[in-house]
Scaffold this active site. Structure first.
Site, PDB file in Angstrom:
ATOM      1  N   LYS A  78       7.440  60.640  20.542  1.00 41.92           N
ATOM      2  CA  LYS A  78       5.936  60.799  20.463  1.00 41.92           C
ATOM      3  C   LYS A  78       5.309  60.186  21.566  1.00 41.92           C
ATOM      4  O   LYS A  78       4.311  60.528  22.067  1.00 41.92           O
ATOM      5  CB  LYS A  78       5.553  60.335  19.117  1.00 41.92           C
ATOM      6  CG  LYS A  78       6.047  61.148  17.956  1.00 41.92           C
ATOM      7  CD  LYS A  78       5.281  62.817  17.862  1.00 41.92           C
ATOM      8  CE  LYS A  78       3.865  62.367  17.496  1.00 41.92           C
ATOM      9  NZ  LYS A  78       3.324  63.673  17.469  1.00 41.92           N
TER      10      LYS A  78
ATOM     11  N   ASP B 145       1.844  59.384  10.958  1.00 40.56           N
ATOM     12  CA  ASP B 145       2.937  59.198   9.998  1.00 40.56           C
ATOM     13  C   ASP B 145       3.867  58.201  10.455  1.00 40.56           C
ATOM     14  O   ASP B 145       4.804  57.730   9.716  1.00 40.56           O
ATOM     15  CB  ASP B 145       3.720  60.546   9.957  1.00 40.56           C
ATOM     16  CG  ASP B 145       4.345  60.974  11.215  1.00 40.56           C
ATOM     17  OD1 ASP B 145       5.420  60.228  11.814  1.00 40.56           O
ATOM     18  OD2 ASP B 145       3.759  61.579  12.076  1.00 40.56           O
TER      19      ASP B 145
HETATM   20  C1  LIG Z   1       9.697  62.960  14.641  1.00 36.09           C
HETATM   21  C2  LIG Z   1       8.580  64.159  14.663  1.00 36.09           C
HETATM   22  N1  LIG Z   1       9.106  65.306  15.010  1.00 36.09           N
HETATM   23  C3  LIG Z   1       8.155  66.506  15.144  1.00 36.09           C
HETATM   24  C4  LIG Z   1       6.684  65.988  14.914  1.00 36.09           C
HETATM   25  C5  LIG Z   1       5.716  67.104  14.966  1.00 36.09           C
HETATM   26  O1  LIG Z   1       4.911  67.349  16.066  1.00 36.09           O
HETATM   27  P1  LIG Z   1       3.640  67.897  15.934  1.00 36.09           P
HETATM   28  O2  LIG Z   1       2.862  67.311  14.862  1.00 36.09           O
HETATM   29  O3  LIG Z   1       3.074  67.963  17.358  1.00 36.09           O
HETATM   30  O4  LIG Z   1       4.041  69.280  15.414  1.00 36.09           O
HETATM   31  C6  LIG Z   1       6.334  64.804  14.581  1.00 36.09           C
HETATM   32  C7  LIG Z   1       4.968  64.317  14.743  1.00 36.09           C
HETATM   33  O5  LIG Z   1       4.401  63.383  14.303  1.00 36.09           O
HETATM   34  C8  LIG Z   1       7.389  63.691  14.671  1.00 36.09           C
HETATM   35  O6  LIG Z   1       7.194  62.324  14.368  1.00 36.09           O
END
Ligand SMILES: Cc1ncc(COP(=O)(O)O)c(C=O)c1O
Length: 405
Positions: free
Chosen positions: A78, A125
């Site tokens: 992220k 989150d």
């Molecule tokens: C570990 C992880 N994978 C995937 C995502 C998904 O990304 P997006 O919210 O851009 O769809 C997040 C989003 O916070 C994440 O923390």
């Protein structure tokens, strides 16, 4: 566990005339983000792990996992987005193109003194907020971070360790996003949110472009030979939108098939894809899932439009899909390396494994042309960002997957 794994093949819209432009995710645009990330001390491409034994077992030609647990010591992809957007904002304040402001310059006292204090505010989150807090610290600026109800105390502590003012609020993710935008407005803070809505697009687009670095790295690691299938997880769909935009921009009609995986309780893209008028559908409620990073019920408006027009399929995944993926990656077949993949990181591997191995999904497997010629790329978007939860699942078998089709 009553929920089933559901996959929607986006064939109707797939054949319809696309309306969305994907120029923002061209190689040239994403290369600017990669050049910026390369200027950050400690930058290294994250590993692309090949799992030949697992691919053989599942019946595909190859399986590569882009392992984002190694990203800048923050255990998730992220920060690529938050850091790039924050750097862009500062470059605009300074009045310079970002290409002229490598990390060393943008974090210098000279720049800090010329722009004064900036407070970056966000809802998270965990992973996005940690990236924003980390970047704010490097920039010698402040970060205010809100986390939705049910957020992990371990993830909260990790954000506080980066020096941010962080708290868990009694709201779900989407409500907390709205609250933080209002608080920011009142206090003159800059919202760095990893999702777009009408009227708030500039920063999230930079964030999405920032994520592009992981795809450019992966393509270099694959010697520029595109996979046939990419499985990508989605919360709001910023990451997935970037992936879909990038492959559409690069390969047009010959692009890899993109399969978008969401947590079943927050499957706003899956539901939107089934919505005949093409408009995004929101999912409300507590959004309680082990996949904290995917617990978002309202789609990124930029991401959704791209995914709607170009993605091959949307999967709504109960928690056992993610926990199966974690256990598979953490306990490899002899000869394959282990990948420590967290709840949101592993759902795509779990999904691939179930589609390939479960008789209940034969029709989906065939519709997706997943077979012995398939070269599959998945992104493990996080490592064990909540180490205790990781052990509860992988060591102690929390949320078993055995009885599920
Ligand atoms: C570990 C992880 N994978 C995937 C995502 C998904 O990304 P997006 O919210 O851009 O769809 C997040 C989003 O916070 C994440 O923390």
């Amino acid at each position: 566990m009553t929920q089933n794994l559901n996959v929607f093949i986006n064939a109707t819209r797939f054949s319809a005339a696309p309306t969305m432009h994907v120029d923002a995710f061209s190689h040239a645009e994403l290369s600017r983000a990669l050049a910026f990330h390369r200027s950050i001390p400690g930058y290294a491409p994250t590993p692309l792990v090949s799992l030949p034994r697992l691919s053989q077992r599942l019946g595909v030609k190859s399986l590569h996992v882009k392992d984002e647990s190694a990203r800048f010591g923050l255990k998730a992809f992220k920060v690529l987005g938050g850091a790039y957007a924050m750097a862009w904002h500062i470059s605009e304040l300074v009045g310079e193109d970002i290409g002229k402001l490598p990390f060393e310059v943008i974090t210098s006292d000279k720049v800090r003194n010329s722009i004064g204090e900036v407070v970056f505010a966000t809802t998270t989150d965990g992973n996005h907020g940690r990236g924003v807090a980390w970047t704010a610290r490097q920039l010698k600026q402040k970060a205010v971070v809100y986390m939705p109800r049910g957020s992990s105390e371990e993830r909260l502590a990790a954000i506080r360790r980066e020096g941010a003012q962080a708290s868990i609020v009694d709201m779900n993710y989407d409500e907390a996003v709205r609250m933080s935008a209002t608080e920011a407005e009142k206090n003159g803070w800059l919202v760095v949110q990893d999702t777009a809505w009408t009227g708030y697009e500039k920063i999230p687009l930079w964030i999405m472009q920032g994520y592009g670095s992981l795809m450019l790295e992966a393509m270099q690691q694959l010697h520029e030979v595109p996979p046939t299938h990419i499985f990508i997880q989605a919360g709001v769909g910023s990451l997935a939108g970037m992936v879909q935009g990038m492959v559409t921009s690069a390969w047009g009609k010959d692009r890899p098939k993109v399969i978008v995986a969401e947590a079943a309780v927050a499957d706003c893209l899956y539901r939107s894809s089934r919505n005949a008028d093409g408009r995004a559908v929101a999912v409300g409620g507590d959004l309680a899932t082990v996949m904290a990073g995917l617990a978002c019920g309202e789609a990124n408006s930029i991401g959704w439009n791209i995914l709607r027009d170009y993605s091959t399929a949307f999967a709504s995944c109960p928690d056992f899909v993610a926990t199966r993926g974690m256990r598979i990656l953490g306990n490899p077949l002899p000869g394959d390396p282990a990948v420590i993949s967290g709840e949101s990181g592993a759902v795509t591997t779990g999904l691939l494994s179930i589609l390939m191995q479960s008789p209940a999904h034969t029709a989906t497997r065939e519709a997706l042309a997943l077979n012995e010629d398939s070269r599959v790329l998945v992104v493990s978007t996080e490592g064990d960002t909540d180490p205790q939860r990781y052990r509860d699942i992988v060591w102690d078998g929390e949320i078993p997957s055995k009885q599920h089709p």
